[in-house]
Structures are given as C-alpha cells and as structure tokens.
Enzyme design. Structure first.
Site, PDB file in Angstrom:
ATOM      1  N   ASP A   9       0.941  -1.216   0.048  1.00 31.98           N
ATOM      2  CA  ASP A   9       0.109   0.051   0.098  1.00 31.98           C
ATOM      3  C   ASP A   9       0.969   1.233   0.074  1.00 31.98           C
ATOM      4  O   ASP A   9       1.767   1.457   0.968  1.00 31.98           O
ATOM      5  CB  ASP A   9      -0.823   0.035   1.240  1.00 31.98           C
ATOM      6  N   ILE A  10       0.951   2.112  -1.212  1.00 29.71           N
ATOM      7  CA  ILE A  10       1.835   3.093  -1.090  1.00 29.71           C
ATOM      8  C   ILE A  10       1.947   4.128  -0.092  1.00 29.71           C
ATOM      9  O   ILE A  10       2.940   4.655   0.240  1.00 29.71           O
ATOM     10  CB  ILE A  10       1.529   3.819  -2.607  1.00 29.71           C
ATOM     11  N   GLY A  31      -9.650   4.694  -5.666  1.00 30.25           N
ATOM     12  CA  GLY A  31      -8.333   4.015  -5.945  1.00 30.25           C
ATOM     13  C   GLY A  31      -7.254   4.598  -5.182  1.00 30.25           C
ATOM     14  O   GLY A  31      -7.512   4.894  -3.839  1.00 30.25           O
ATOM     15  N   ASP A  33      -5.895   7.220  -5.215  1.00 23.34           N
ATOM     16  CA  ASP A  33      -6.081   8.879  -4.885  1.00 23.34           C
ATOM     17  C   ASP A  33      -6.884   8.847  -3.552  1.00 23.34           C
ATOM     18  O   ASP A  33      -6.575   9.491  -2.729  1.00 23.34           O
ATOM     19  CB  ASP A  33      -6.724   9.648  -6.175  1.00 23.34           C
ATOM     20  N   THR A 117      -3.564   2.582 -14.866  1.00 24.69           N
ATOM     21  CA  THR A 117      -4.064   1.055 -15.008  1.00 24.69           C
ATOM     22  C   THR A 117      -5.262   0.410 -14.139  1.00 24.69           C
ATOM     23  O   THR A 117      -5.520  -0.588 -14.187  1.00 24.69           O
ATOM     24  CB  THR A 117      -2.925   0.026 -14.753  1.00 24.69           C
ATOM     25  N   GLY A 118      -5.839   1.339 -13.343  1.00 21.95           N
ATOM     26  CA  GLY A 118      -6.888   1.052 -12.745  1.00 21.95           C
ATOM     27  C   GLY A 118      -8.432   1.752 -13.324  1.00 21.95           C
ATOM     28  O   GLY A 118      -8.532   1.234 -14.425  1.00 21.95           O
ATOM     29  N   VAL A 119      -8.853   2.593 -12.689  1.00 26.71           N
ATOM     30  CA  VAL A 119     -10.036   3.000 -13.333  1.00 26.71           C
ATOM     31  C   VAL A 119      -9.820   3.770 -14.741  1.00 26.71           C
ATOM     32  O   VAL A 119     -10.608   3.499 -15.683  1.00 26.71           O
ATOM     33  CB  VAL A 119     -10.552   4.375 -12.344  1.00 26.71           C
ATOM     34  N   TYR A 120      -8.827   4.045 -15.017  1.00 25.82           N
ATOM     35  CA  TYR A 120      -8.188   4.841 -16.373  1.00 25.82           C
ATOM     36  C   TYR A 120      -8.106   3.874 -17.473  1.00 25.82           C
ATOM     37  O   TYR A 120      -7.932   3.970 -18.720  1.00 25.82           O
ATOM     38  CB  TYR A 120      -7.245   5.856 -16.349  1.00 25.82           C
TER      39      TYR A 120
HETATM   40  N1  APR Z   1      -1.219   1.671  -2.959  1.00 27.47           N
HETATM   41  C1  APR Z   1      -0.626   1.155  -4.162  1.00 27.47           C
HETATM   42  N2  APR Z   1      -1.523   1.366  -5.177  1.00 27.47           N
HETATM   43  C2  APR Z   1      -2.954   1.420  -5.128  1.00 27.47           C
HETATM   44  C3  APR Z   1      -3.411   1.446  -4.047  1.00 27.47           C
HETATM   45  C4  APR Z   1      -2.783   1.891  -2.961  1.00 27.47           C
HETATM   46  N3  APR Z   1      -3.347   2.027  -1.627  1.00 27.47           N
HETATM   47  N4  APR Z   1      -4.956   1.558  -4.114  1.00 27.47           N
HETATM   48  C5  APR Z   1      -4.763   1.370  -5.773  1.00 27.47           C
HETATM   49  N5  APR Z   1      -3.912   1.245  -5.958  1.00 27.47           N
HETATM   50  C6  APR Z   1      -3.421   0.842  -7.623  1.00 27.47           C
HETATM   51  C7  APR Z   1      -4.629   0.277  -8.344  1.00 27.47           C
HETATM   52  O1  APR Z   1      -4.807  -1.173  -8.189  1.00 27.47           O
HETATM   53  C8  APR Z   1      -3.868   0.509  -9.763  1.00 27.47           C
HETATM   54  O2  APR Z   1      -3.136  -0.634 -10.045  1.00 27.47           O
HETATM   55  O3  APR Z   1      -3.259   2.218  -8.306  1.00 27.47           O
HETATM   56  C9  APR Z   1      -3.345   1.915  -9.492  1.00 27.47           C
HETATM   57  C10 APR Z   1      -3.798   2.701 -10.421  1.00 27.47           C
HETATM   58  O4  APR Z   1      -5.251   2.880 -10.062  1.00 27.47           O
HETATM   59  P1  APR Z   1      -6.134   4.012 -10.020  1.00 27.47           P
HETATM   60  O5  APR Z   1      -6.145   4.280  -8.379  1.00 27.47           O
HETATM   61  O6  APR Z   1      -7.814   3.526 -10.169  1.00 27.47           O
HETATM   62  O7  APR Z   1      -5.687   5.303 -10.726  1.00 27.47           O
HETATM   63  P2  APR Z   1      -5.876   5.277 -12.420  1.00 27.47           P
HETATM   64  O8  APR Z   1      -6.239   4.235 -13.158  1.00 27.47           O
HETATM   65  O9  APR Z   1      -4.763   6.491 -12.768  1.00 27.47           O
HETATM   66  O10 APR Z   1      -7.485   6.340 -12.185  1.00 27.47           O
HETATM   67  C11 APR Z   1      -7.141   7.573 -11.942  1.00 27.47           C
HETATM   68  O11 APR Z   1      -9.115   7.154 -10.360  1.00 27.47           O
HETATM   69  O12 APR Z   1      -9.146   7.235  -8.269  1.00 27.47           O
HETATM   70  C12 APR Z   1      -9.706   7.944  -9.114  1.00 27.47           C
HETATM   71  O13 APR Z   1      -9.365  10.380  -8.835  1.00 27.47           O
HETATM   72  C13 APR Z   1      -8.778   9.359  -9.557  1.00 27.47           C
HETATM   73  O14 APR Z   1     -10.095   9.961 -11.352  1.00 27.47           O
HETATM   74  C14 APR Z   1      -8.903   9.494 -11.242  1.00 27.47           C
HETATM   75  C15 APR Z   1      -8.647   7.957 -11.487  1.00 27.47           C
END
Ligand code: APR
Length: 170
Positions: A9-10, A31, A33, A117-120
């Site tokens: 967890d970052i 996520g 953020d 690589t998550g929501v985006y």
């Molecule tokens: N520590 C490390 N990595 C994490 C954590 C954490 N606590 N929580 C989530 N992740 C990982 C996810 O599993 C994924 O691999 O971070 C990566 C990026 O995923 P997202 O958080 O969904 O970010 P992104 O794909 O860049 O989308 C950004 O999502 O949360 C919203 O406000 C944010 O609108 C923006 C969008």
C-alpha cells in the site's frame, strides 16, 4: 538497485515522495487517490485546492502531511482510449514530470503506483513498459533522484513490473 518493484500500500511507504494517480481536478477520488487522501488527512485536500487542477501528463507537488512520505506528487495519467490518442506519450510524461518535480525538492527516494492502469483502463503490460523505460532513462540522465520504487497493489501487477525490470537488466 535504483529501480525496484514491490507489492504494498503506497501510503505506508517511508520514502521522500509518493506519486498519486490523480484526476485533473486534484480534488480526490477513488483508488490510490482516495487512499492517499485518507492517509494524509484533510490538509492534503486543502493544499490541493490551492493548485487549480492539473492537466493530463503534468504533475504538481504538495507536502505529505500525515503520510510517512514528506511529499505527494499528484500526476494525471491518460484515460485509455485504444492507444491512438497519444496515451503512451502522456503516460511517459507523468513519470518524467514527477521525477523532475521530485528532484526539484531534493527528494531522493520516490514511489510510483501503476498510473492509469485502474479506473483509467490502461493495459498493464504496455503501461509498465512505459513506466520502467521512462524512469530508467530519466535516472540515467543524472537525476538527483536516487531510488524509484514501483509500488504495485496486486501480485499480478508486481509480476508484470518485475518482468519489465528483468528485461532492463539484460
Ligand atoms: N497503493 C498502491 N497502489 C494502489 C493503491 C494503494 N493504496 N490503491 C489502488 N492502487 C492501484 C490500483 O490497483 C491500480 O493498479 O493503483 C493503480 C492505479 O489505479 P487507480 O487508483 O484507479 O488510478 P488510475 O487508473 O490512474 O485512475 C485515476 O481514479 O481514483 C480515481 O481520482 C482518480 O479519477 C482518477 C482515476
């Protein structure tokens, strides 16, 4: 080894700067953020409100407040749209801009999540390749940053980043 990959967890990492995968408003989200804002406390949102947002591919810096990290670098990755909308260049820019900002405050250790690589929806293999090659090229350019950690949230992502790093070492 200046570039490593771990699963964690970052928000728990005791590095000089952690990078946040934010959106253009910089007003928080889900996520990573959401996790960073929860761990840093409300002062982080207050600081972000002074920044007037952030364009995709750019990065902005705040203090870390309640986080172990001294700084948070907020960067906005591209939303995946199939790969022909300049996504690769924008993602590379997130890594380069973040490291440039880190160096500007003499942050020696930086941790990145897997941006976009998550929501985006950015495909993990392509994103990891861009992340590793961009960070490696920037560190080779005599950056003040001494160590970069790719902080993966899943074992599957860690395996992808590790494979990219192994390719680099060859
Ligand atoms: N520590 C490390 N990595 C994490 C954590 C954490 N606590 N929580 C989530 N992740 C990982 C996810 O599993 C994924 O691999 O971070 C990566 C990026 O995923 P997202 O958080 O969904 O970010 P992104 O794909 O860049 O989308 C950004 O999502 O949360 C919203 O406000 C944010 O609108 C923006 C969008």
């Amino acid at each position: 080894m200046p570039i490593t990959a771990i699963q964690a967890d970052i928000t728990s990492l005791n590095v000089d700067a952690i990078v946040n995968a934010a959106n253009t408003s910089l007003l928080g989200g889900g996520g990573v953020d959401g996790a960073i804002h929860r761990a840093a406390g409300p002062e982080l949102l207050a600081a972000c409100k002074q920044l007037n947002g952030c364009t995709t591919g750019d990065a902005k810096l705040t203090e870390g407040f309640k986080l172990p990290a001294s700084y948070v670098i907020h960067t906005v990755g591209p939303v995946w749209q199939g790969g022909d909308q300049g996504e690769a260049a924008l993602l590379a820019s997130c890594y380069w801009r973040s490291l440039t900002l880190a160096a500007s405050v003499s942050a020696r250790s930086v941790a990145f999540p897997s941006i976009s690589t998550g929501v985006y929806g950015y495909p993990i293999h392509q994103a990891a390749e861009i992340a590793v090659t961009t960070v490696n090229a920037t560190l080779e350019d005599d950056s003040a940053v001494e160590s970069v950690t790719f902080c993966c949230f899943s074992a599957a992502d860690l395996a992808v980043y590790q494979a990219c790093l192994n390719q680099l070492a060859r």
